[in-house]
Design a protein around this motif. Structure first.
Motif, PDB file in Angstrom:
ATOM      1  N   UNK A  76       0.794  -1.236   0.000  1.00  0.00           N
ATOM      2  CA  UNK A  76       0.000   0.000   0.000  1.00  0.00           C
ATOM      3  C   UNK A  76       0.823   1.281   0.000  1.00  0.00           C
ATOM      4  N   UNK A  77       2.024   1.239   0.554  1.00  0.00           N
ATOM      5  CA  UNK A  77       2.825   2.457   0.626  1.00  0.00           C
ATOM      6  C   UNK A  77       3.309   2.854  -0.770  1.00  0.00           C
ATOM      7  N   UNK A  78       3.327   4.167  -1.098  1.00  0.00           N
ATOM      8  CA  UNK A  78       3.823   4.611  -2.415  1.00  0.00           C
ATOM      9  C   UNK A  78       5.276   4.165  -2.626  1.00  0.00           C
ATOM     10  N   UNK A  79       5.570   3.531  -3.756  1.00  0.00           N
ATOM     11  CA  UNK A  79       6.939   3.044  -4.006  1.00  0.00           C
ATOM     12  C   UNK A  79       7.993   4.137  -3.914  1.00  0.00           C
ATOM     13  N   UNK A  80       7.641   5.351  -4.383  1.00  0.00           N
ATOM     14  CA  UNK A  80       8.622   6.449  -4.340  1.00  0.00           C
ATOM     15  C   UNK A  80       8.980   6.785  -2.891  1.00  0.00           C
ATOM     16  N   UNK A  81       7.971   6.768  -2.035  1.00  0.00           N
ATOM     17  CA  UNK A  81       8.223   7.078  -0.628  1.00  0.00           C
ATOM     18  C   UNK A  81       9.113   6.012   0.004  1.00  0.00           C
ATOM     19  N   UNK A  82       8.817   4.748  -0.277  1.00  0.00           N
ATOM     20  CA  UNK A  82       9.637   3.654   0.252  1.00  0.00           C
ATOM     21  C   UNK A  82      11.074   3.789  -0.252  1.00  0.00           C
ATOM     22  N   UNK A  83      11.231   4.074  -1.548  1.00  0.00           N
ATOM     23  CA  UNK A  83      12.573   4.206  -2.121  1.00  0.00           C
ATOM     24  C   UNK A  83      13.347   5.335  -1.459  1.00  0.00           C
ATOM     25  N   UNK A  84      12.653   6.445  -1.162  1.00  0.00           N
ATOM     26  CA  UNK A  84      13.305   7.584  -0.519  1.00  0.00           C
ATOM     27  C   UNK A  84      13.864   7.208   0.842  1.00  0.00           C
ATOM     28  N   UNK A  85      13.059   6.503   1.614  1.00  0.00           N
ATOM     29  CA  UNK A  85      13.504   6.126   2.954  1.00  0.00           C
ATOM     30  C   UNK A  85      14.631   5.096   2.895  1.00  0.00           C
ATOM     31  N   UNK A  86      14.550   4.171   1.958  1.00  0.00           N
ATOM     32  CA  UNK A  86      15.619   3.183   1.840  1.00  0.00           C
ATOM     33  C   UNK A  86      16.925   3.839   1.406  1.00  0.00           C
ATOM     34  N   UNK A  87      16.817   4.849   0.542  1.00  0.00           N
ATOM     35  CA  UNK A  87      18.016   5.579   0.108  1.00  0.00           C
ATOM     36  C   UNK A  87      18.645   6.322   1.277  1.00  0.00           C
ATOM     37  N   UNK A  88      17.808   6.917   2.115  1.00  0.00           N
ATOM     38  CA  UNK A  88      18.332   7.627   3.288  1.00  0.00           C
ATOM     39  C   UNK A  88      19.057   6.674   4.218  1.00  0.00           C
ATOM     40  N   UNK A  89      18.685   5.400   4.175  1.00  0.00           N
ATOM     41  CA  UNK A  89      19.365   4.395   4.984  1.00  0.00           C
ATOM     42  C   UNK A  89      20.570   3.799   4.293  1.00  0.00           C
ATOM     43  N   UNK A  90      20.925   4.321   3.109  1.00  0.00           N
ATOM     44  CA  UNK A  90      22.094   3.846   2.401  1.00  0.00           C
ATOM     45  C   UNK A  90      21.834   2.612   1.563  1.00  0.00           C
ATOM     46  N   UNK A  91      20.569   2.350   1.210  1.00  0.00           N
ATOM     47  CA  UNK A  91      20.222   1.158   0.442  1.00  0.00           C
ATOM     48  C   UNK A  91      19.630   1.550  -0.902  1.00  0.00           C
ATOM     49  N   UNK A  92      19.969   0.775  -1.924  1.00  0.00           N
ATOM     50  CA  UNK A  92      19.406   1.021  -3.251  1.00  0.00           C
ATOM     51  C   UNK A  92      19.462  -0.267  -4.060  1.00  0.00           C
ATOM     52  N   UNK A  93      18.734  -0.276  -5.164  1.00  0.00           N
ATOM     53  CA  UNK A  93      18.760  -1.414  -6.071  1.00  0.00           C
ATOM     54  C   UNK A  93      18.306  -2.700  -5.406  1.00  0.00           C
ATOM     55  N   UNK A  94      19.024  -3.794  -5.736  1.00  0.00           N
ATOM     56  CA  UNK A  94      18.661  -5.113  -5.207  1.00  0.00           C
ATOM     57  C   UNK A  94      18.704  -5.145  -3.682  1.00  0.00           C
ATOM     58  N   UNK A  95      19.708  -4.481  -3.091  1.00  0.00           N
ATOM     59  CA  UNK A  95      19.838  -4.469  -1.631  1.00  0.00           C
ATOM     60  C   UNK A  95      18.624  -3.836  -0.975  1.00  0.00           C
ATOM     61  N   UNK A  96      18.123  -2.743  -1.561  1.00  0.00           N
ATOM     62  CA  UNK A  96      16.940  -2.072  -1.022  1.00  0.00           C
ATOM     63  C   UNK A  96      15.718  -2.968  -1.109  1.00  0.00           C
TER      64      UNK A  96
END
Length: 425
Positions: free
Chosen positions: A329-349
């Motif tokens: 349910x959460x917007x993917x862009x919002x989830x991606x933003x928070x994961x990026x702030x935690x230093x995660x991206x791509x497959x790791x995120x």
């Protein structure tokens, strides 16, 4: 007299143990958790036993020097091992008692454990009772007695917990239209019956229904307990039997499907045979309650009993919501933003998102299934999330919606659920 109490850790067993030790009996306490028994009664011997596994040979070796055995072991619930704990286990114990020359055996059974039995609980108890009676029909070699109590009331008992919880609610639930009949006996009177049977001279072979002096309705019982708690009368609200059965099936209340079936079938018997055999009349419920005045802790426990079963459900919903919202349910862009702030991206995120969400869902399902340690696992997971978010976005502690501050409330709820789990044993 040296008495072995089997099931000494249960409600009835604890009360019998305390009375026998106070009266100067030599006592050995048998149960699945002997360490706890030893802490409560350091003056008594203890041994570990498991009725569902121990055979007659194992029991016979334990019975050296034992003059009498009181079997208080019992359980109830949809997962209960009736065959092992109520039937096969006690039969092995009774066989061993006869072989070892034990002079007296007292079996705590249940009212309705006879030809009128309506549940697997009753039928399993009845089979053990009949086996005991058949070993020595006249009681000449091994005197025996089967006590079949109705509801046994007293602090620490499941029946007491159920009916005081109902009595303490703002509106008193009416079970079975208020007309279900019970004939409760106080634990003090049941213990007195056991003591008199142990001290009885000569052969003994008895099956006795252990009941209070007169039947009463469930409405009358909850009213008596409400007075005992020091609360005034309140309106009653009818609870359909289908709803009671549904709640019991879900396991979110103190009643089980079998206990409701027993209540609906009636739980009464004549008291005269009990009085004639034992020489005393059980107390009326108001009299018994007056001997043990309620304290503020009794009212607090009764009120707590109404909400305790739903606490794991509420906590489970928090975890299930967290896991499912993140995935679906959460917007993917919002989830991606928070994961990026935690230093995660791509497959790791993506892996972190799925791992965290599935862990949340697993904790929620474990809480619903009453898995031991589920609340502790949730606390550990929540603390990890809190530490990560604190490092990545400390400003969340000042967020007006309180995404991190609310974790403190979840921590409190988790501690409460874990405490109830420990208490449940």
């Amino acid at each position: 007299m040296h008495v072995l109490i089997v099931g000494a850790g249960g409600f009835i067993g604890r009360h019998i143990a305390g009375r026998l030790l106070a009266d100067g009996f030599d006592v050995t306490l048998a149960g699945r958790r002997p360490v706890g028994l030893a802490r409560c009664w350091p003056q008594a011997a203890t041994l570990a036993c498991d009725l569902s596994r121990d055979d007659a040979g194992v029991w016979e070796a334990r019975l050296a020097g034992i003059d009498a055995v009181v079997n208080c072991a019992g359980l109830i619930g949809h997962r209960a091992d009736y065959a092992g704990v109520h039937d096969q286990g006690p039969r092995a114990l009774f066989d061993a008692c006869l072989a070892a020359g034990v002079g007296r055996v007292i079996q705590i059974s249940a009212l309705g454990a006879d030809a009128t039995g309506v549940t697997p609980y009753h039928c399993s108890k009845q089979r053990a009772d009949e086996h005991l009676a058949a070993l020595d029909p006249m009681g000449g070699r091994m005197g025996w007695a089967v006590l079949r109590p109705s509801l046994v009331l007293g602090r620490g008992g499941a029946s007491m917990a159920l009916f005081t919880m109902l009595a303490a609610l703002p509106l008193t639930p009416r079970l079975g239209k208020g007309g279900w009949q019970v004939q409760p006996i106080h634990i003090d009177d049941l213990v007195e019956a056991v003591v008199r049977l142990l001290r009885h001279d000569g052969p003994i072979a008895l099956k006795l229904d252990a009941v209070g002096p007169a039947p009463m309705t469930t409405d009358e019982l909850t009213a008596a307990l409400r007075r005992w708690l020091g609360m005034g009368a309140v309106p009653r609200i009818g609870i359909p039997q289908w709803l009671l059965a549904w709640v019991a099936r879900l396991g979110i209340g103190p009643a089980t499907r079998e206990s409701l079936t027993m209540l609906a079938a009636g739980n009464c018997a004549p008291v005269a045979p009990f009085v004639s055999a034992l020489g005393f009349r059980p107390m009326a419920m108001d009299q018994a309650l007056a001997r043990h005045p309620a304290a503020p802790a009794d009212l607090a426990e009764a009120r707590d009993g109404a909400i305790a079963p739903i606490l794991p459900v509420l906590l489970a919903l928090v975890w299930l919501a967290g896991g499912n919202v993140s995935l679906a349910f959460a917007p993917p862009d919002l989830i991606a933003t928070w994961l990026t702030r935690g230093g995660l991206s791509g497959f790791t995120a993506a892996a972190a998102l799925w791992a965290g969400s599935l862990a949340d869902i697993a904790v929620g399902l474990a809480l619903l299934a009453r898995v031991r340690g589920a609340a502790l696992a949730g606390m550990a997971l929540m603390l990890v999330y809190t530490a990560i978010l604190t490092a990545a976005a400390p400003e969340l502690w000042a967020d007006p919606f309180g995404p991190l501050v609310k974790n403190i409330a979840v921590l409190g709820l988790s501690l409460a659920v874990h405490a109830k789990e420990i208490r449940r044993g």
